[in-house]
Design an enzyme around this catalytic site. Sequence first.
Site, PDB file in Angstrom:
ATOM      1  N   ASN A  42       0.839  -1.193   0.000  1.00 12.86           N
ATOM      2  CA  ASN A  42       0.000   0.000   0.000  1.00 12.86           C
ATOM      3  C   ASN A  42       0.878   1.248   0.000  1.00 12.86           C
ATOM      4  OD1 ASN A  42       0.657  -0.812   2.675  1.00 12.86           O
ATOM      5  ND2 ASN A  42      -1.007   0.362   3.542  1.00 12.86           N
ATOM      6  N   GLU A  44       0.400   5.284   0.666  1.00 10.88           N
ATOM      7  CA  GLU A  44      -0.535   6.307   1.154  1.00 10.88           C
ATOM      8  C   GLU A  44      -0.119   7.702   0.715  1.00 10.88           C
ATOM      9  OE1 GLU A  44      -0.989   5.623   5.368  1.00 10.88           O
ATOM     10  OE2 GLU A  44      -2.214   3.831   4.990  1.00 10.88           O
ATOM     11  N   GLU A  55      -2.971  -4.710  -3.095  1.00 12.62           N
ATOM     12  CA  GLU A  55      -3.459  -5.640  -4.124  1.00 12.62           C
ATOM     13  C   GLU A  55      -3.518  -4.968  -5.487  1.00 12.62           C
ATOM     14  OE1 GLU A  55      -4.752  -4.869  -1.211  1.00 12.62           O
ATOM     15  OE2 GLU A  55      -5.952  -6.484  -0.345  1.00 12.62           O
ATOM     16  N   CYS A  86     -10.120  -5.155   0.295  1.00 11.22           N
ATOM     17  CA  CYS A  86     -11.250  -4.212   0.360  1.00 11.22           C
ATOM     18  C   CYS A  86     -12.132  -4.385  -0.879  1.00 11.22           C
ATOM     19  CB  CYS A  86     -10.736  -2.774   0.472  1.00 11.22           C
ATOM     20  SG  CYS A  86     -10.182  -2.067  -1.082  1.00 11.22           S
ATOM     21  N   CYS A  89     -10.612  -3.399  -4.299  1.00  8.41           N
ATOM     22  CA  CYS A  89      -9.623  -4.379  -4.786  1.00  8.41           C
ATOM     23  C   CYS A  89     -10.301  -5.643  -5.274  1.00  8.41           C
ATOM     24  CB  CYS A  89      -8.607  -4.698  -3.697  1.00  8.41           C
ATOM     25  SG  CYS A  89      -7.506  -3.305  -3.395  1.00  8.41           S
TER      26      CYS A  89
HETATM   27  N1  THU Z   1      -5.297  -1.431   2.410  1.00 12.19           N
HETATM   28  C1  THU Z   1      -4.728  -2.266   1.488  1.00 12.19           C
HETATM   29  O1  THU Z   1      -3.591  -2.066   1.053  1.00 12.19           O
HETATM   30  N2  THU Z   1      -5.456  -3.318   1.052  1.00 12.19           N
HETATM   31  C2  THU Z   1      -6.714  -3.630   1.482  1.00 12.19           C
HETATM   32  O2  THU Z   1      -7.337  -4.514   0.951  1.00 12.19           O
HETATM   33  C3  THU Z   1      -7.281  -2.896   2.623  1.00 12.19           C
HETATM   34  C4  THU Z   1      -6.634  -1.592   2.919  1.00 12.19           C
HETATM   35  C5  THU Z   1      -4.499  -0.286   2.892  1.00 12.19           C
HETATM   36  C6  THU Z   1      -5.000   1.050   2.435  1.00 12.19           C
HETATM   37  C7  THU Z   1      -4.470   1.955   3.523  1.00 12.19           C
HETATM   38  O3  THU Z   1      -3.138   2.318   3.187  1.00 12.19           O
HETATM   39  C8  THU Z   1      -4.421   1.081   4.754  1.00 12.19           C
HETATM   40  O4  THU Z   1      -4.520  -0.258   4.297  1.00 12.19           O
HETATM   41  C9  THU Z   1      -5.539   1.359   5.739  1.00 12.19           C
HETATM   42  O5  THU Z   1      -6.773   1.350   5.121  1.00 12.19           O
END
Ligand code: THU
Length: 132
Positions: A42, A44, A55, A86, A89
């Site tokens: 991830n 941010e 993902e 999520c 994704c």
């Molecule tokens: N996040 C993911 O990378 N994948 C997911 O399926 C759920 C959420 C990340 C996004 C954000 O950087 C952090 O988790 C908190 O939501």
Amino acid sequence: MTYKQLAKRAQAARQHSFSPYSRFRVGAALLSKSGKVYTGCNVEISSFGLTMCAERTAMFKAISEGERHFTAIAVATDEDRFISPCGACRQVIIDLAGNIECILTDNSGAVKVIKMSDLLPYPFTPEDLQHH
Ligand code: THU
């Protein structure tokens, strides 16, 4: 490559997580039919809505390198329970990879295998656009 090995690749990808706001590290490892692995984490952004999940990072890396056929995607976090992709994704994985297997992991390395069709039942798919 076994699913345990794919899970390990997702755990390793998690180390690159750029998550200064949530401090929630996520790694993903996408396995192609030819046996190649594409990893992602991830990333941010200070304008939070622009954040990219692990993902989708892995999916877009693979597609942008010409890969089109996949068998599984593993997801790793620092949690001691299984965390699943999520909703956004789930749509992207089904769209670009179809009904592949999703390998959920916890921080002990245990894995749980679940089909994408169980994570996103009755999905909207690219085929739906061919009938309009
Ligand atoms: N996040 C993911 O990378 N994948 C997911 O399926 C759920 C959420 C990340 C996004 C954000 O950087 C952090 O988790 C908190 O939501």
